[in-house]
Design a protein around this motif. Structure first.
Motif, PDB file in Angstrom:
ATOM      1  N   SER A  18       0.609  -1.229  -0.048  1.00  0.00           N
ATOM      2  CA  SER A  18       0.157   0.298   0.304  1.00  0.00           C
ATOM      3  C   SER A  18       0.436   1.001  -0.136  1.00  0.00           C
ATOM      4  N   GLU A  19       2.037   0.973   0.759  1.00  0.00           N
ATOM      5  CA  GLU A  19       3.025   2.463   0.465  1.00  0.00           C
ATOM      6  C   GLU A  19       3.425   2.783  -0.426  1.00  0.00           C
ATOM      7  N   PHE A  20       3.862   1.185  -1.073  1.00  0.00           N
ATOM      8  CA  PHE A  20       4.735   2.080  -2.465  1.00  0.00           C
ATOM      9  C   PHE A  20       3.834   2.438  -3.695  1.00  0.00           C
ATOM     10  N   VAL A  21       2.676   1.700  -3.249  1.00  0.00           N
ATOM     11  CA  VAL A  21       1.644   2.214  -4.386  1.00  0.00           C
ATOM     12  C   VAL A  21       1.683   4.335  -4.331  1.00  0.00           C
ATOM     13  N   THR A  22       1.373   4.673  -2.789  1.00  0.00           N
ATOM     14  CA  THR A  22       0.481   5.387  -2.527  1.00  0.00           C
ATOM     15  C   THR A  22       1.716   6.163  -3.012  1.00  0.00           C
ATOM     16  N   ALA A  23       3.124   5.656  -2.768  1.00  0.00           N
ATOM     17  CA  ALA A  23       4.147   6.851  -3.019  1.00  0.00           C
ATOM     18  C   ALA A  23       4.508   7.334  -4.646  1.00  0.00           C
ATOM     19  N   ASN A  24       3.908   6.181  -6.023  1.00  0.00           N
ATOM     20  CA  ASN A  24       3.618   6.511  -6.582  1.00  0.00           C
ATOM     21  C   ASN A  24       2.220   7.127  -7.156  1.00  0.00           C
ATOM     22  N   VAL A  25       1.328   7.317  -6.989  1.00  0.00           N
ATOM     23  CA  VAL A  25       0.217   7.588  -7.180  1.00  0.00           C
ATOM     24  C   VAL A  25       0.232   9.435  -6.597  1.00  0.00           C
ATOM     25  N   GLY A  26      -0.326   9.928  -7.323  1.00  0.00           N
ATOM     26  CA  GLY A  26      -0.498  11.468  -6.775  1.00  0.00           C
ATOM     27  C   GLY A  26       0.083  12.328  -7.549  1.00  0.00           C
ATOM     28  N   GLU A  27       0.217  13.749  -6.466  1.00  0.00           N
ATOM     29  CA  GLU A  27       1.538  14.825  -7.118  1.00  0.00           C
ATOM     30  C   GLU A  27       2.326  14.859  -6.785  1.00  0.00           C
ATOM     31  N   HIS A  28       3.404  13.129  -6.240  1.00  0.00           N
ATOM     32  CA  HIS A  28       4.712  13.711  -6.338  1.00  0.00           C
ATOM     33  C   HIS A  28       4.902  11.685  -6.948  1.00  0.00           C
ATOM     34  N   GLY A  29       3.945  11.582  -7.390  1.00  0.00           N
ATOM     35  CA  GLY A  29       4.268  10.522  -8.676  1.00  0.00           C
ATOM     36  C   GLY A  29       4.150   9.817  -9.760  1.00  0.00           C
ATOM     37  N   ALA A  30       4.685   9.090 -10.174  1.00  0.00           N
ATOM     38  CA  ALA A  30       4.639   8.838 -11.717  1.00  0.00           C
ATOM     39  C   ALA A  30       3.532   9.047 -12.131  1.00  0.00           C
ATOM     40  N   TYR A  31       2.147   8.885 -11.422  1.00  0.00           N
ATOM     41  CA  TYR A  31       0.553   8.232 -11.410  1.00  0.00           C
ATOM     42  C   TYR A  31      -0.423   9.877 -11.053  1.00  0.00           C
ATOM     43  N   GLU A  32      -1.045   9.771 -12.288  1.00  0.00           N
ATOM     44  CA  GLU A  32      -2.349  10.845 -11.525  1.00  0.00           C
ATOM     45  C   GLU A  32      -3.369   9.826 -10.503  1.00  0.00           C
ATOM     46  N   ASN A  33      -2.979   8.116 -10.600  1.00  0.00           N
ATOM     47  CA  ASN A  33      -4.415   7.884 -10.398  1.00  0.00           C
ATOM     48  C   ASN A  33      -4.067   6.261  -9.917  1.00  0.00           C
ATOM     49  N   VAL A  34      -4.161   5.074  -9.142  1.00  0.00           N
ATOM     50  CA  VAL A  34      -3.803   4.100  -9.484  1.00  0.00           C
ATOM     51  C   VAL A  34      -4.935   3.419  -9.451  1.00  0.00           C
ATOM     52  N   SER A  35      -5.998   3.737 -10.816  1.00  0.00           N
ATOM     53  CA  SER A  35      -6.804   2.708 -11.524  1.00  0.00           C
ATOM     54  C   SER A  35      -5.426   2.813 -13.158  1.00  0.00           C
ATOM     55  N   GLU A  36      -4.462   4.408 -13.049  1.00  0.00           N
ATOM     56  CA  GLU A  36      -3.039   4.089 -14.067  1.00  0.00           C
ATOM     57  C   GLU A  36      -1.867   4.293 -13.916  1.00  0.00           C
ATOM     58  N   TYR A  37      -2.610   3.324 -12.722  1.00  0.00           N
ATOM     59  CA  TYR A  37      -0.849   2.563 -12.249  1.00  0.00           C
ATOM     60  C   TYR A  37      -1.102   1.028 -12.963  1.00  0.00           C
ATOM     61  N   VAL A  38      -2.391   0.614 -12.446  1.00  0.00           N
ATOM     62  CA  VAL A  38      -2.301  -1.293 -12.516  1.00  0.00           C
ATOM     63  C   VAL A  38      -2.753  -0.760 -13.947  1.00  0.00           C
ATOM     64  N   ARG A  39      -3.636   0.172 -14.632  1.00  0.00           N
ATOM     65  CA  ARG A  39      -3.369  -0.365 -15.960  1.00  0.00           C
ATOM     66  C   ARG A  39      -1.645  -0.399 -16.621  1.00  0.00           C
ATOM     67  N   ASP A  40      -1.018   0.632 -16.553  1.00  0.00           N
ATOM     68  CA  ASP A  40       0.300   0.529 -16.828  1.00  0.00           C
ATOM     69  C   ASP A  40       1.192  -0.604 -16.385  1.00  0.00           C
ATOM     70  N   LEU A  41       0.873  -1.036 -15.345  1.00  0.00           N
ATOM     71  CA  LEU A  41       1.163  -3.181 -14.388  1.00  0.00           C
ATOM     72  C   LEU A  41       0.745  -3.519 -15.548  1.00  0.00           C
ATOM     73  N   ILE A  42      -0.319  -3.910 -15.960  1.00  0.00           N
ATOM     74  CA  ILE A  42      -0.608  -4.808 -17.105  1.00  0.00           C
ATOM     75  C   ILE A  42      -0.266  -5.011 -18.396  1.00  0.00           C
ATOM     76  N   ARG A  43      -0.834  -3.301 -18.291  1.00  0.00           N
ATOM     77  CA  ARG A  43       0.377  -3.434 -20.041  1.00  0.00           C
ATOM     78  C   ARG A  43       1.350  -3.852 -20.313  1.00  0.00           C
ATOM     79  N   ARG A  44       2.238  -3.367 -19.222  1.00  0.00           N
ATOM     80  CA  ARG A  44       3.476  -3.781 -18.901  1.00  0.00           C
ATOM     81  C   ARG A  44       3.928  -5.177 -18.926  1.00  0.00           C
TER      82      ARG A  44
END
Length: 87
Positions: free
Chosen positions: A17-43
């Motif tokens: 949870s902490e890892f995802v939170t660090a990668n999402v939002g203002e200081h993360g590479a993704y705007e939201n969790v859904s965008e992050y998960v979609r990118d992981l699935i595509r990769r």
């Protein structure tokens, strides 16, 4: 072509949870969790497709390296029958 949409619920706790939170939002590479998960699935999909392609290349390289005398002609019906027997 219609595209199906699937809604998923994923529960994460602790370090994940902490890892995802660090990668999402203002200081993360993704705007939201859904965008992050979609990118992981595509990769992951791209990685599996690349693995499949590499296996195919290896099989073809091996086949083309065989001496020509080891080849013998087959009809389409013989190839189909051989493949049915392997299944």
């Amino acid at each position: 072509m219609s595209r199906a949409t699937t809604t998923m619920t994923v529960r994460l706790s602790g370090a994940l949870s902490e890892f995802v939170t660090a990668n999402v939002g203002e200081h993360g590479a993704y705007e939201n969790v859904s965008e992050y998960v979609r990118d992981l699935i595509r990769r992951d999909k791209e990685r599996k497709e690349a693995d499949t392609f590499e296996r195919l290349k290896a099989e073809l390289t091996h086949a083309y390296a065989a001496p020509e005398a080891s080849y013998h002609p087959l009809t389409a019906a013989e190839v189909i029958a051989r493949n049915r027997n392997r299944a």
